[in-house]
Enzyme design. Structure first.
Site, PDB file in Angstrom:
ATOM      1  N   LYS A 106      63.912  44.440  26.030  1.00 53.27           N
ATOM      2  CA  LYS A 106      65.358  44.659  25.887  1.00 53.27           C
ATOM      3  C   LYS A 106      65.731  44.852  24.414  1.00 53.27           C
ATOM      4  O   LYS A 106      64.888  44.754  23.538  1.00 53.27           O
ATOM      5  CB  LYS A 106      66.125  43.501  26.528  1.00 53.27           C
ATOM      6  CG  LYS A 106      65.835  43.341  28.031  1.00 53.27           C
ATOM      7  CD  LYS A 106      66.281  44.534  28.865  1.00 53.27           C
ATOM      8  CE  LYS A 106      65.622  44.577  30.223  1.00 53.27           C
ATOM      9  NZ  LYS A 106      66.294  43.934  31.300  1.00 53.27           N
TER      10      LYS A 106
HETATM   11  C1  LIG Z   1      66.196  43.473  32.768  1.00 53.02           C
HETATM   12  C2  LIG Z   1      67.330  43.545  33.721  1.00 53.02           C
HETATM   13  C3  LIG Z   1      67.752  42.417  34.458  1.00 53.02           C
HETATM   14  C4  LIG Z   1      66.992  41.134  34.534  1.00 53.02           C
HETATM   15  O1  LIG Z   1      66.660  40.518  33.375  1.00 53.02           O
HETATM   16  P1  LIG Z   1      65.407  39.518  33.317  1.00 53.02           P
HETATM   17  O2  LIG Z   1      65.590  38.873  31.998  1.00 53.02           O
HETATM   18  O3  LIG Z   1      64.181  40.354  33.401  1.00 53.02           O
HETATM   19  O4  LIG Z   1      65.529  38.559  34.446  1.00 53.02           O
HETATM   20  C5  LIG Z   1      68.895  42.535  35.232  1.00 53.02           C
HETATM   21  N1  LIG Z   1      69.560  43.687  35.332  1.00 53.02           N
HETATM   22  C6  LIG Z   1      69.175  44.803  34.681  1.00 53.02           C
HETATM   23  C7  LIG Z   1      69.989  46.047  34.820  1.00 53.02           C
HETATM   24  C8  LIG Z   1      68.032  44.772  33.868  1.00 53.02           C
HETATM   25  O5  LIG Z   1      67.638  45.881  33.242  1.00 53.02           O
END
Ligand SMILES: *Cc1c(COP(=O)(O)O)cnc(C)c1O
Length: 362
Positions: free
Chosen positions: A182
């Site tokens: 991210k």
């Molecule tokens: C990455 C992501 C999540 C979940 O995040 P995690 O930290 O992996 O649990 C939720 N929604 C979207 C759109 C994502 O890209």
């Protein structure tokens, strides 16, 4: 040579912070860096309160619980998103109700939301897909008219803005992820931001086993352990100092991709709205029929040249847990033709030119 789709950008500050935290002994989920990270990240988003969580999925679950979403309720979400958006709704035993996307920004088509609203509808989760902010003012207006709660799934869109306001700060609660790929990362981690003190306190309670703040081991509700650790928070603090640098880098990379791919027949680039600050979490394009080679073949060819990529998510309504007979034409077409290209902030101009050249060669 191998160009990954994304990789974390970790520097000296992260290492120094971790070492400082280790020496202090406060490596679990108590410690001063958690509150500091919550405050600074919430302020960055333009929100009053931050509640750090173990990941982005638990952030979404916590937000739904705080808003009292439960069995018998319906929650509207886009058909095209990472599966966690739907799963978080399912954890509460409410039903996720899918809405198609729109071509303009690949986000939920808010013109189609009204059709799905009924007596059971309690909330909308808006996803800012790939870092492109959804048209929040329109969605908030609609939500207010029907008295619906709004959660923003901003897991891919830290720092994205719509009409100058940061995503996560429009809805009742904004949810973020700090997973390794991210925009900023703590390894695993997440955060809920909100302007409501009541909601923030409810989320803190639910995050920590529902334990009373004044009476140890006295539990007022069935809670969860969704805490972030101090050592993750101290990494987050170092990452947060560089968030604007990361985002600007992603925007620069995107404009170089755009210049190089603009004239390639059959490649459709993301559209930019004058109202939006798109943060390009993953630079994505559509591979249409006029390209003459399908998306999956293009991916294989790029892979042979050491270039990593990802297909778009599958539409939720086509996957086993959520299968429906319905037809969502835009989500289906985006899913079929979309490709995410390498988007790390560590990408060099030379690498982007190499990627674009290989797409043209194919
Ligand atoms: C990455 C992501 C999540 C979940 O995040 P995690 O930290 O992996 O649990 C939720 N929604 C979207 C759109 C994502 O890209």
């Amino acid at each position: 040579m191998f160009i990954p789709i994304g990789e974390p950008c970790l520097g000296k500050k992260e290492a120094q912070n971790v070492s400082k935290c280790l020496k202090s002994g406060w490596i679990s989920s108590a410690g001063k860096y958690i509150g500091d990270f919550e405050d600074k990240f919430a302020r960055y988003c333009g929100s009053k309160y931050g509640v750090a969580t173990s990941n982005g999925t638990t952030a979404l679950h916590l937000a739904l619980l705080a808003l009292d979403i439960k069995e018998g309720d319906e929650v509207i979400i886009p058909d095209l998103t990472f599966v966690a958006t739907a799963n978080a709704v399912t954890y509460t035993r409410a039903k996720p109700v899918f809405v198609d996307c729109q071509w303009e920004d690949w986000n939920i088509d808010y013109h189609k939301i009204e059709d799905k609203i009924n007596k059971r509808t309690k909330a909308i989760i808006v996803v800012h897909l790939c870092g492109n902010p959804a048209a929040m003012p329109e969605i908030m207006r609609l939500a207010r008219r029907y008295n619906l709660k709004v959660i923003e799934d901003a897991a891919e869109a830290h720092g994205a803005e719509y009409k100058g306001r940061k995503v996560g700060s429009f809805g009742d609660i904004g949810c973020f992820s700090f997973y390794g790929n991210k925009i900023i990362t703590t390894g695993e981690g997440g955060m809920c931001v909100t302007d409501s003190r009541i909601l923030s306190e409810k989320m803190r309670l639910l995050r920590d086993h529902g334990m009373s703040k004044t009476r140890h081991y006295w539990h007022t509700m069935v809670g969860y352990n969704y805490r972030l650790t101090n050592i993750q928070a101290v990494i987050g603090l170092a990452q947060l100092e560089r968030i604007e640098e990361f985002i600007n880098r992603k925007i620069e990379n995107a404009s170089l991709y755009e210049r190089l791919l603009r004239d390639v027949e059959g490649i459709v680039l993301p559209r930019l709205s004058v109202h939006a600050r798109h943060v390009f979490w993953m630079y994505s394009v559509l591979v249409t029929r006029r390209f003459r080679i399908d998306r999956d073949t293009l991916r294989l060819r790029l892979r042979e040249k050491g270039i990593d990529s990802r297909p778009f998510f599958y539409p939720l309504h086509l996957m086993p847990p959520y299968r429906l007979k319905a037809h969502f034409p835009v989500a289906e077409e985006l899913s079929r033709s979309g490709i995410m290209l390498p988007s790390s902030v560590k990408l060099t101009e030379k690498q982007i030119r190499y990627i674009a050249r290989n797409i043209k060669d194919v």
